[in-house]
Design an enzyme around this catalytic site. Structure first.
Site, short mmCIF file in Angstrom:
data_model
loop_
_atom_site.label_atom_id
_atom_site.label_comp_id
_atom_site.label_asym_id
_atom_site.label_seq_id
_atom_site.Cartn_x
_atom_site.Cartn_y
_atom_site.Cartn_z
N ASN A 46 -28.07 10.61 -1.72
CA ASN A 46 -27.51 9.93 -0.54
C ASN A 46 -27.39 8.43 -0.81
OD1 ASN A 46 -30.38 9.89 -0.44
ND2 ASN A 46 -30.37 9.39 1.73
N ILE A 47 -26.28 7.88 -0.35
CA ILE A 47 -25.98 6.47 -0.56
C ILE A 47 -25.72 5.84 0.81
CG2 ILE A 47 -24.45 4.81 -1.71
CD1 ILE A 47 -26.11 6.54 -3.69
N GLU A 48 -26.68 5.04 1.25
CA GLU A 48 -26.56 4.44 2.58
C GLU A 48 -25.75 3.14 2.52
OE1 GLU A 48 -30.54 4.32 4.23
OE2 GLU A 48 -30.48 6.50 4.54
N GLU A 59 -25.44 15.79 -0.47
CA GLU A 59 -24.67 17.01 -0.71
C GLU A 59 -23.19 16.70 -0.86
OE1 GLU A 59 -26.89 16.38 1.59
OE2 GLU A 59 -28.06 18.13 2.17
N CYS A 97 -26.70 18.83 6.48
CA CYS A 97 -26.12 18.57 7.81
C CYS A 97 -24.81 19.35 7.97
CB CYS A 97 -25.90 17.07 8.00
SG CYS A 97 -24.40 16.44 7.21
N1 THU Z 1 -28.91 12.94 4.52
C1 THU Z 1 -28.47 13.63 3.43
O1 THU Z 1 -28.35 13.07 2.34
N2 THU Z 1 -28.16 14.93 3.59
C2 THU Z 1 -28.23 15.62 4.76
O2 THU Z 1 -27.79 16.75 4.84
C3 THU Z 1 -28.83 14.98 5.92
C4 THU Z 1 -29.07 13.52 5.82
C5 THU Z 1 -29.22 11.51 4.36
C6 THU Z 1 -28.28 10.60 5.08
C7 THU Z 1 -29.16 9.39 5.30
O3 THU Z 1 -29.08 8.55 4.17
C8 THU Z 1 -30.56 9.94 5.41
O4 THU Z 1 -30.50 11.25 4.88
C9 THU Z 1 -31.07 10.00 6.83
O5 THU Z 1 -30.19 10.62 7.67
#
Ligand code: THU
Length: 143
Positions: A46-48, A59, A97
């Site tokens: 995940n890349i915020e 994903e 998600c």
């Molecule tokens: N996140 C994911 O990488 N995958 C998911 O299916 C749910 C959430 C990440 C997004 C965000 O960076 C962090 O988790 C918190 O929501």
């Protein structure tokens, strides 16, 4: 279904990918790994973003890396997500998600389903499938 050795490999790749997560805002680091029908593996995290809504889940990162490398059929995905601030005994399985489920749905293999491994630790893995997580789904064959 995937053999145990491949499953283990994919789960380990997800843990390695998690190390490259960029999650300074939520501190919830997620890693994911996909194996495609042609036997290639891909990883993502995940890349915020400071503009929070621009965040990309692990994903979708790995799905886009695989698809943009030519993979069109995903056999399995392994996912691990947790915050290092939460002690191991308080962590829970981090399921993909809704948006990520739909993105994965685009790349069903000939078998019609994708194995989904959600790992709390390399030894503690919840096994399910995309069709179980996204029943009655919409896909390219409807268009
Ligand atoms: N996140 C994911 O990488 N995958 C998911 O299916 C749910 C959430 C990440 C997004 C965000 O960076 C962090 O988790 C918190 O929501």
């Amino acid at each position: 279904m995937l053999n145990q050795e491949l499953k283990k490999k994919l789960v380990n790749l997800a843990f390695e990918a998690r190390d490259d997560s960029y999650a300074p805002y939520s501190r919830f680091k997620v890693g994911a790994a996909i194996i495609s029908a042609d036997g290639r593996t891909f990883t993502g995290a995940n890349i915020e973003n400071a503009s929070y809504g621009a965040t990309i889940c692990a994903e979708r990162t790995v799905a886009v890396k695989a698809a943009s490398s030519g993979a069109r059929q995903f056999i399995a995905i392994a996912i691990t997500g947790f915050s290092d601030d939460v002690p191991p005994e308080e962590r829970d399985y981090a399921f993909p998600c809704g948006i990520c489920r739909q993105v994965l749905r685009e790349f069903l293999p000939e078998s019609g389903d994708i194995a989904v491994f959600v790992a709390l630790s390399p030894e503690d893995v919840f096994e399910t499938t995309l069709n179980a997580l996204l029943p009655h789904s919409f896909g390219p064959e409807y268009l």
